[in-house]
Structure formats: C-alpha cells, structure tokens
Design a protein around this motif. Structure first.
Motif, PDB file in Angstrom:
ATOM      1  N   LEU A 255      -4.888  13.005  15.402  1.00  0.00           N
ATOM      2  CA  LEU A 255      -3.757  12.180  14.974  1.00  0.00           C
ATOM      3  C   LEU A 255      -2.541  12.446  15.854  1.00  0.00           C
ATOM      4  O   LEU A 255      -1.812  11.519  16.239  1.00  0.00           O
ATOM      5  CB  LEU A 255      -3.435  12.459  13.504  1.00  0.00           C
ATOM      6  N   LEU A 284       2.742   5.377   8.657  1.00  0.00           N
ATOM      7  CA  LEU A 284       2.134   6.334   9.577  1.00  0.00           C
ATOM      8  C   LEU A 284       2.335   7.764   9.084  1.00  0.00           C
ATOM      9  O   LEU A 284       1.381   8.554   9.014  1.00  0.00           O
ATOM     10  CB  LEU A 284       2.721   6.159  10.977  1.00  0.00           C
ATOM     11  N   SER A 287       0.477   8.424   5.731  1.00  0.00           N
ATOM     12  CA  SER A 287      -0.963   8.570   5.887  1.00  0.00           C
ATOM     13  C   SER A 287      -1.330   9.978   6.358  1.00  0.00           C
ATOM     14  O   SER A 287      -2.346  10.541   5.933  1.00  0.00           O
ATOM     15  CB  SER A 287      -1.491   7.533   6.881  1.00  0.00           C
ATOM     16  N   ASN A 322      -3.306   5.157   9.307  1.00  0.00           N
ATOM     17  CA  ASN A 322      -2.631   5.749  10.459  1.00  0.00           C
ATOM     18  C   ASN A 322      -2.948   4.983  11.738  1.00  0.00           C
ATOM     19  O   ASN A 322      -2.040   4.658  12.526  1.00  0.00           O
ATOM     20  CB  ASN A 322      -3.043   7.214  10.595  1.00  0.00           C
TER      21      ASN A 322
END
Length: 397
Positions: A255, A284, A287, A322
């Motif tokens: 991520l 974003l 998540s 995301n």
C-alpha cells in the motif's frame, strides 16, 4: 520592547493569498499529526475487537469526522499559520482537545456525551481561528475572501450545534446525525471552494500541503503494523501465524509502495481538481486504517481453515477501496496528462486489481493464502507501473 515582542511572536493569521513560497512542513505540524496516531489507533482497536457490519458503519462515520477535523486544522496552518507563539499556542490547544477526543472515541455511540462535546469544543476553537482569518481579510479589504470565510465559519458553526445536540441523543440517532454531518461537509465545503475559486490563484495547493497528506497516509499505514503485531501477540505464534503476519506486513508495504510511487509529492492539476484530490484521501486513508484493524483477526486465526468472514471482507474491501481511490487520485495529478502512456494503463491496472481483491473476498481462502494473494496483487500492479516506465524510456531512446 513588549510591543515588539508581541508583534514578532503573536502575529495575526496570514490573509488569503499570502502564500509562503517554498514552505516546508514544520516540526510543530509533525507533532500535531502524531496526536492523530492515537485517535486513529483507538478507532481501529475498537473496530478490530468488535468486528461486525454495524461496527464498520460506525468506524466509517467516526473516521470521516476525525479526518475532517485533521483537514481543517491542517489547511488553517498551511494557509494562514506563522512560526510564532500564537500559532503554537492554538495548535497545542487543538492537540489537548484531541487527546480527550481519543479517550471517549470508543464509546462515541454507546456512552455519554464525551466524544460529541469534545468534538464540538475542537470545532469551536477552529471556528474562532477561521474568524480571525475573516478579520484579517476584512482589514486587508479582500472582500470576496472575507465573504467566503464567513460562509465557511457558518459551516463550522452548524457542526458545533449538531454535535452538542447529538451528545444527548441515542446512539442510533447520533450515527445518522453524524453521517449526515460528514456528507454535509463533503458537499458544502466543496461547493464553497468551487464557487470561490474561479480564479485558480485563490486556492494554492502547495508542496507542503501535498506533503501533509502524504504524512497522514504514513500515519494510518502504521495501523497495519500495529494490527499485525497485536494479532501475532494474541496468537499461538506458530509457523503459520508467523507466515501470515509476514505477508500481512507485505500488504502494508505494498500500500505504501503504490501510493508514494504514484501520488507522493505530486501536485494536482488545478483548483477544482484539488478539491477532488483532497477528498479522495478520505477513503484512501480510511481503507488503510480498516485494513490494519482486520489484521488482528486474520493473524489471530492463522491456524484456522478460514478467518472470520467479516474480517476477510473488511481486508479485501479495504484493499479494493484503496486501489480504486489511488486510481482516481492518479487522474487528478499533473503528471497524468504529461505521461499518459505510463499512468493511464496503471490506473486501469489498479481498477482491475481492486476487482480481483473483491473476488478474493468471495473466495474466502485460508488466512495465509488470503494475505499472500493480496500481497501478490499489490506487487503485480507496482511491477506493471515499473514496466510501463521502462517501455516509455525505451521508446524515448
């Protein structure tokens, strides 16, 4: 001497348009963001230990409120703050209130009025700060900015009233009221900025602002590490648990990797696009925090045939959200139009990977296969980005 002291260390806020060129994020801002580590960690901890559909909805609403508090504090400092005692005093005051907010956040819907009143106090302070900006704009005769500031103050005032009233309502009604409040902010603030920012120079998205959003992303990424560590601490620490924890960490690394190689330190294209760019950081960041909360249950059940279905869906849904958020954020950035052969295919790859993550949720594999598959998805989209870079470089040669 005393007058000189106050002039140097107790300055009024900067007026709209008074931009400090090449401003960098200060140590005070870093300290301020650290308080949100505690707030977000407390929310994630509550979600992790009470996993249910209702708990996820409550988490979404609470995260929206906390993110809006962070956004207002951040933008005020970036657009109007100074390196003086006054700014420090009010930033520390915000931090003190946020500490109380963290104390009551786990019982926001089940306990007394603590969270609602703490949030109302925080927004009241911000309302005062934005009122001082209005006064400066009036004094500098920036009439359109002063008018916009008044409307923005009204929006904050409505928030204060709603939070005070909701403090004495049942939990179910609070949830509805706060959800509507978040929606009001997302729509109302966007409309105000859209109307006022017809001149692109009025709302400057500076490099320091972009850096603050990146720092907040790092802040919530820490929740993935915390979730893995907590899950491992509560497990039997067997080989399957260790392996599951390792690949769960890889998800967090993935991520980070995809966000900062695509969006980190990249400015949005225009003022209107800047609004979308800012708002996309809400899903974003949320998540990532949700993924961290799911890690505890995933790692804790590493030796089971399947982790709890709600934990699997929370993790796969968080990864999908995301990737979708990052895909759209990529469309708002300056370098998207400059290098479409790299970033347009990458956005499609992110959308495909988001769909694949949801398919993994339907699959409901075992814990180790679950985290290994998601880590592989994140690695593949990053490899695809690098491959597109290499193709572009070879074409240029």
């Amino acid at each position: 001497m005393l007058k000189k002291f106050f002039h140097r260390f107790w300055q009024p806020p900067r007026a709209h348009g008074d931009i400090i060129e090449d401003r960098t994020v200060s140590f005070l801002e870093l300290f301020y963001d650290l308080v949100y580590v505690v707030v977000v960690a407390t929310m994630a901890h509550a979600l992790a230990h009470h996993l249910s559909g209702a708990a996820i909805v409550e988490f979404v609403v609470l995260f929206g409120l906390v993110w809006l508090a962070w956004l207002n504090g951040t933008l005020y400092y970036d657009l109007h703050g100074h390196e003086d005692i006054r700014t420090r005093f009010f930033v520390f005051a915000q931090m003190a209130i946020l500490a109380f907010l963290a104390v009551y956040i786990e019982e926001a819907f089940t306990g007394g009025p603590g969270f609602a009143l703490a949030y109302a106090a925080f927004m009241t302070l911000l309302m005062w700060l934005w009122y001082t900006v209005y006064q400066v704009d009036q004094r500098e005769q920036i009439e359109d900015a002063a008018g916009m500031a008044l409307r923005y103050i009204l929006l904050i005032g409505i928030t204060v009233v709603v939070m005070i009233v909701s403090a004495f309502l049942p939990g179910e009604i609070r949830l509805i009221a706060w959800g509507l409040l978040v929606a009001m902010w997302l729509v109302g603030a966007a409309v105000l900025i859209w109307i006022w920012s017809g001149d692109e120079k009025r709302l400057v998205m500076s490099e320091s602002t972009v850096e603050r959003f990146g720092l907040f992303t790092i802040l919530v990424l820490g929740e993935v590490v915390v979730g893995v560590v907590d899950g491992l601490a509560e497990s039997d620490r067997s080989l399957p648990a260790m392996a599951t924890a390792f690949f769960a960490l890889i998800i967090g690394f993935g991520l980070w990797w995809n966000y900062f190689d695509r969006a980190g330190r990249n400015l949005p294209r225009a003022t209107s696009i800047s609004i979308l760019w800012m708002y996309l950081h809400l899903p974003l960041a949320m998540s990532i925090a949700a993924a961290g909360a799911s890690m505890i249950s995933i790692v804790e059940h590493a030796t089971d045939a399947h982790p709890p279905a709600i934990a699997t869906w929370l993790l796969t849904g968080a990864v999908a959200l995301n990737l979708l958020s990052l895909a759209v954020i990529g469309l708002t950035l300056q370098n998207y139009s400059q290098m479409p052969l790299v970033f347009r295919p990458f956005s499609f790859a992110l959308i495909i990977a988001a769909g694949a993550s949801l398919l993994v949720g339907f699959w409901q594999p075992g814990p180790l296969v679950l985290v290994l598959t998601l880590a592989a998805l994140l690695a593949l989209v990053w490899i695809f980005l690098v491959w597109r870079w290499l193709v572009l470089e070879d074409g240029a040669e």
